[in-house]
Design a protein around this motif. Structure first.
Motif, mmCIF file in Angstrom:
data_model
loop_
_atom_site.group_PDB
_atom_site.id
_atom_site.type_symbol
_atom_site.label_atom_id
_atom_site.label_comp_id
_atom_site.label_asym_id
_atom_site.label_seq_id
_atom_site.Cartn_x
_atom_site.Cartn_y
_atom_site.Cartn_z
ATOM 1 N N ALA A 179 0.839 -1.212 0.000
ATOM 2 C CA ALA A 179 0.000 0.000 0.000
ATOM 3 C C ALA A 179 0.870 1.257 0.000
ATOM 4 O O ALA A 179 0.493 2.284 -0.559
ATOM 5 C CB ALA A 179 -0.929 -0.012 1.211
ATOM 6 N N ALA A 180 2.046 1.162 0.606
ATOM 7 C CA ALA A 180 2.928 2.332 0.700
ATOM 8 C C ALA A 180 3.633 2.616 -0.624
ATOM 9 O O ALA A 180 4.128 3.721 -0.839
ATOM 10 C CB ALA A 180 3.958 2.123 1.804
ATOM 11 N N GLU A 181 3.691 1.631 -1.511
ATOM 12 C CA GLU A 181 4.395 1.843 -2.792
ATOM 13 C C GLU A 181 3.551 1.323 -3.951
ATOM 14 O O GLU A 181 3.908 0.344 -4.622
ATOM 15 C CB GLU A 181 5.739 1.104 -2.790
ATOM 16 C CG GLU A 181 6.833 1.859 -2.083
ATOM 17 C CD GLU A 181 8.180 1.179 -2.293
ATOM 18 O OE1 GLU A 181 8.729 1.287 -3.396
ATOM 19 O OE2 GLU A 181 8.629 0.518 -1.360
ATOM 20 N N PRO A 182 2.410 1.995 -4.191
ATOM 21 C CA PRO A 182 1.478 1.469 -5.201
ATOM 22 C C PRO A 182 2.020 1.491 -6.630
ATOM 23 O O PRO A 182 1.537 0.752 -7.480
ATOM 24 C CB PRO A 182 0.256 2.383 -5.068
ATOM 25 C CG PRO A 182 0.749 3.606 -4.372
ATOM 26 C CD PRO A 182 1.911 3.213 -3.536
ATOM 27 N N SER A 183 3.021 2.319 -6.916
ATOM 28 C CA SER A 183 3.506 2.327 -8.304
ATOM 29 C C SER A 183 4.398 1.108 -8.577
ATOM 30 O O SER A 183 4.541 0.678 -9.709
ATOM 31 C CB SER A 183 4.251 3.621 -8.624
ATOM 32 O OG SER A 183 5.328 3.762 -7.738
ATOM 33 N N ARG A 184 4.999 0.556 -7.536
ATOM 34 C CA ARG A 184 5.837 -0.640 -7.716
ATOM 35 C C ARG A 184 5.088 -1.934 -7.408
ATOM 36 O O ARG A 184 5.333 -2.970 -8.037
ATOM 37 C CB ARG A 184 7.085 -0.541 -6.810
ATOM 38 C CG ARG A 184 7.937 -1.801 -6.828
ATOM 39 C CD ARG A 184 9.237 -1.638 -6.067
ATOM 40 N NE ARG A 184 9.087 -1.472 -4.626
ATOM 41 C CZ ARG A 184 9.074 -2.470 -3.744
ATOM 42 N NH1 ARG A 184 9.167 -3.719 -4.146
ATOM 43 N NH2 ARG A 184 8.948 -2.225 -2.440
ATOM 44 N N CYS A 185 4.217 -1.897 -6.425
ATOM 45 C CA CYS A 185 3.642 -3.157 -5.896
ATOM 46 C C CYS A 185 2.199 -3.373 -6.335
ATOM 47 O O CYS A 185 1.387 -2.447 -6.285
ATOM 48 C CB CYS A 185 3.675 -3.136 -4.370
ATOM 49 S SG CYS A 185 5.326 -2.905 -3.698
ATOM 50 N N VAL A 186 1.887 -4.598 -6.719
ATOM 51 C CA VAL A 186 0.518 -4.981 -7.038
ATOM 52 C C VAL A 186 0.177 -6.210 -6.196
ATOM 53 O O VAL A 186 0.941 -7.182 -6.179
ATOM 54 C CB VAL A 186 0.363 -5.348 -8.535
ATOM 55 C CG1 VAL A 186 -1.094 -5.632 -8.868
ATOM 56 C CG2 VAL A 186 0.901 -4.237 -9.427
ATOM 57 N N VAL A 187 -0.952 -6.148 -5.505
ATOM 58 C CA VAL A 187 -1.384 -7.294 -4.692
ATOM 59 C C VAL A 187 -2.336 -8.149 -5.525
ATOM 60 O O VAL A 187 -3.271 -7.629 -6.129
ATOM 61 C CB VAL A 187 -2.094 -6.814 -3.402
ATOM 62 C CG1 VAL A 187 -2.610 -8.010 -2.596
ATOM 63 C CG2 VAL A 187 -1.161 -5.958 -2.559
ATOM 64 N N VAL A 188 -2.083 -9.443 -5.580
ATOM 65 C CA VAL A 188 -2.976 -10.370 -6.282
ATOM 66 C C VAL A 188 -3.517 -11.363 -5.251
ATOM 67 O O VAL A 188 -2.747 -12.034 -4.555
ATOM 68 C CB VAL A 188 -2.221 -11.119 -7.411
ATOM 69 C CG1 VAL A 188 -3.078 -12.220 -8.013
ATOM 70 C CG2 VAL A 188 -1.778 -10.136 -8.499
ATOM 71 N N GLN A 189 -4.836 -11.434 -5.157
ATOM 72 C CA GLN A 189 -5.460 -12.392 -4.229
ATOM 73 C C GLN A 189 -5.364 -13.783 -4.832
ATOM 74 O O GLN A 189 -5.635 -13.956 -6.019
ATOM 75 C CB GLN A 189 -6.939 -12.037 -4.013
ATOM 76 C CG GLN A 189 -7.168 -10.681 -3.368
ATOM 77 C CD GLN A 189 -6.507 -10.540 -2.007
ATOM 78 O OE1 GLN A 189 -6.383 -11.530 -1.274
ATOM 79 N NE2 GLN A 189 -6.056 -9.342 -1.673
ATOM 80 N N THR A 190 -4.998 -14.762 -4.018
ATOM 81 C CA THR A 190 -4.837 -16.114 -4.566
ATOM 82 C C THR A 190 -6.004 -17.024 -4.190
ATOM 83 O O THR A 190 -5.850 -18.231 -4.062
ATOM 84 C CB THR A 190 -3.503 -16.754 -4.128
ATOM 85 O OG1 THR A 190 -3.548 -16.920 -2.708
ATOM 86 C CG2 THR A 190 -2.328 -15.907 -4.503
ATOM 87 N N ASP A 191 -7.210 -16.408 -4.031
ATOM 88 C CA ASP A 191 -8.365 -17.246 -3.683
ATOM 89 C C ASP A 191 -9.035 -17.836 -4.935
ATOM 90 O O ASP A 191 -9.870 -18.716 -4.826
ATOM 91 C CB ASP A 191 -9.371 -16.474 -2.811
ATOM 92 C CG ASP A 191 -9.727 -15.127 -3.415
ATOM 93 O OD1 ASP A 191 -9.196 -14.817 -4.501
ATOM 94 O OD2 ASP A 191 -10.522 -14.398 -2.813
ATOM 95 N N GLY A 192 -8.661 -17.363 -6.122
ATOM 96 C CA GLY A 192 -9.224 -17.938 -7.344
ATOM 97 C C GLY A 192 -8.525 -19.245 -7.687
ATOM 98 O O GLY A 192 -7.703 -19.747 -6.917
#
Ligand code: TYD
Length: 219
Positions: A179-192
């Protein structure tokens, strides 16, 4: 330009399988690349990895653990990552500097600013342009890890043996870092499903590779 990608996440986030699939995809596209991981990608790193993951949680002090991890990174970046980047290859690393902030910082409670400084020494400033954080609830991750454990003869790692509260702090840490570095980091949920998660990862990487091309076209 997208050249250095790291994949992060807690234990049991499904990271290893996703990275295998990503490698197949990059291979099919003919993308010159190096797939690597921490800890344990160099000959020295293999020895360090054994010290880090084997044994009981209390067999290493937090400080000893930290220095082993940093030693692995210092060698990894100079022996594997930078030479590959210099050859123009795409480098995909299974874990890197964010793991130290999440595990040793949020997990073990070590000072984050101190860890950032030590990471700067270890990495020499070589940092990824993109970090994909694979996220899932700790209960799901622990169930996955237990399932893997029941099918494997390998003993549970020192980190997996830490239990749910530790893993929860690590997860929250990764989410806060992302959340602190949104231009570098992307969160992908692995519930799919495995392939749904994989498609998301492929899209994120493709977008970044293409975004570079578009910027070049505009100029
Ligand atoms: P890994 O092989 O990725 O384990 P898994 O396949 O279970 O995700 O990493 C081994 C362990 O090393 C992992 O539990 C987390 C730990 N680790 C740290 O604590 N700090 C770090 O900086 C790194 C790179 C790994």
């Amino acid at each position: 330009m997208l050249r250095f990608v790291t994949i992060e996440g807690g234990d049991g986030s499904g990271k290893s399988r996703q990275i295998e699939l990503l490698d197949e995809y990059l291979d099919a596209r003919g993308e010159p690349r190096v797939l690597t991981r921490e800890p344990g990608d160099t000959p020295l790193g293999k020895k360090l990895r054994r010290l880090l993951v084997e044994g009981r949680p209390e067999s290493l002090s937090d400080e000893t653990e930290l220095f082993l991890i940093l030693a692995d990174r210092a060698q990894h970046v100079r022996e594997v990552i930078r030479p590959a980047l210099e050859q123009g290859k795409l480098v995909v690393s299974d874990r890197y500097a964010d793991s130290t902030l999440a595990y040793q910082g949020y997990g073990r409670g070590m000072d984050l600013e101190l860890l950032r400084g030590l990471n700067r020494v270890a990495t020499g400033g070589t940092m990824p342009e993109l970090t994909i954080v694979l996220d899932c609830p700790v209960e799901v991750a622990l169930a996955r890890a237990a399932d893997r454990g029941s099918r494997s003869t390998a003993p549970e790692s020192r980190f997996e043996a830490e239990g749910a509260a530790f893993q929860r702090r690590v997860r929250d840490g990764f989410l806060e870092l992302a959340a602190a570095e949104p231009s570098r980091c992307v969160v992908v949920q692995t519930d799919g499903s495995v392939m749904e998660v994989q498609e998301k990862m492929r899209r994120i990487i493709d977008e970044r590779l293409h975004a570079d091309g578009e910027r070049r076209d505009v100029r």
